[in-house]
Scaffold this active site. Structure first.
Site, short mmCIF file in Angstrom:
data_model
loop_
_atom_site.label_atom_id
_atom_site.label_comp_id
_atom_site.label_asym_id
_atom_site.label_seq_id
_atom_site.Cartn_x
_atom_site.Cartn_y
_atom_site.Cartn_z
CB CYS A 71 -0.89 0.18 1.34
SG CYS A 71 -1.96 1.39 1.41
NE ARG A 129 -0.92 4.71 9.06
CZ ARG A 129 -2.29 4.48 9.03
NH1 ARG A 129 -2.74 4.55 10.34
NH2 ARG A 129 -2.92 4.09 8.14
CG HIS A 176 -1.52 -1.14 5.99
ND1 HIS A 176 -2.30 -0.26 6.73
CD2 HIS A 176 -1.68 -0.61 4.69
CE1 HIS A 176 -2.62 0.98 5.93
NE2 HIS A 176 -2.59 0.71 4.57
CB CYS A 217 -5.90 -0.57 4.48
SG CYS A 217 -5.59 0.14 2.82
CO CO Z 1 -3.51 0.97 3.05
#
Ligand code: CO
Length: 208
Positions: free
Chosen positions: A42, A46, A98, A101
């Protein structure tokens, strides 16, 4: 005009520290890249691919987009996969989602976010496909996180179904596809157990 001098300063410090701990690192790396891994993750700030798995420049070939999607006709993503498999001959393709998201969360909401909503339709499709399981979730966070996992599993499946992977496996190339998820709350990765090493793996055990 703003020229972001602090980022250039950071860059100089970083290059110096890498060169100090590994003399001639950049000169050697400039000659060629030979990564063993392709990371499809993604775009979320982070989830910095190389740092999470402790790899250096040159070790991880990376494609990132909103919610780590592998859309059947996305030439950008397919081109990255094709180059990684056919030219760089990576041994592992890692699809890493993750928890929490933002794209997955937005796909569950009924808000107008503009153009991105078209991209997020792919996640709405996964939600619809798994509605029997997902309707049991009363807690929004748990629902989002389960959909994050199902999204990764779906994208692993999509990677496996590309002509690129099918051709690679047909000619006996050693390449595995993995589905992982990263927890932004503790910095840890989890293997979702959907690894495929050959065509039979995803044909037999997955219901899509
Ligand atoms: Co994401």
């Amino acid at each position: 005009m703003k020229r972001l001098p602090e980022l250039f300063e950071n860059n100089r410090k970083w290059a110096l520290s890498v060169e100090k701990s590994r003399p001639a690192f950049f000169k050697t790396l400039a000659k060629q890249q030979k990564p063993d891994y392709l990371w499809i993750g993604c775009s979320d700030s982070r989830v910095p691919a190389d740092q999470i798995v402790g790899l250096l420049p040159g070790q991880l070939f990376v494609h990132r987009n909103v919610s780590n999607l592998v859309v059947h006709t996305d030439m950008n993503c397919l081109t990255v996969i094709q180059y990684a498999i056919d030219v760089l001959k990576v041994r592992h393709v890692i699809v890493c989602g993750h928890y929490g998201c933002g794209g997955v969360t937005a796909a569950l909401e009924d808000k107008n976010n503009g153009l991105i909503d078209n991209w997020l339709r792919h996640i709405k499709d996964i939600h619809a496909f798994h509605q029997d399981e997902l309707k049991k979730y009363r807690d929004k966070k748990k629902l989002v996180n389960r959909l994050c996992e199902l999204n990764v599993i779906r994208q692993v499946h999509n990677v496996c179904h590309t002509t690129i992977l099918m051709d690679a496996w047909a000619r006996g190339q050693d390449v595995s596809v993995h589905g992982w998820i990263y927890d932004v709350e503790d910095g840890l990765l989890k293997d979702l157990g959907v690894c495929a090493d050959r065509k039979q793996d995803y044909c037999k055990s997955w219901r899509w």
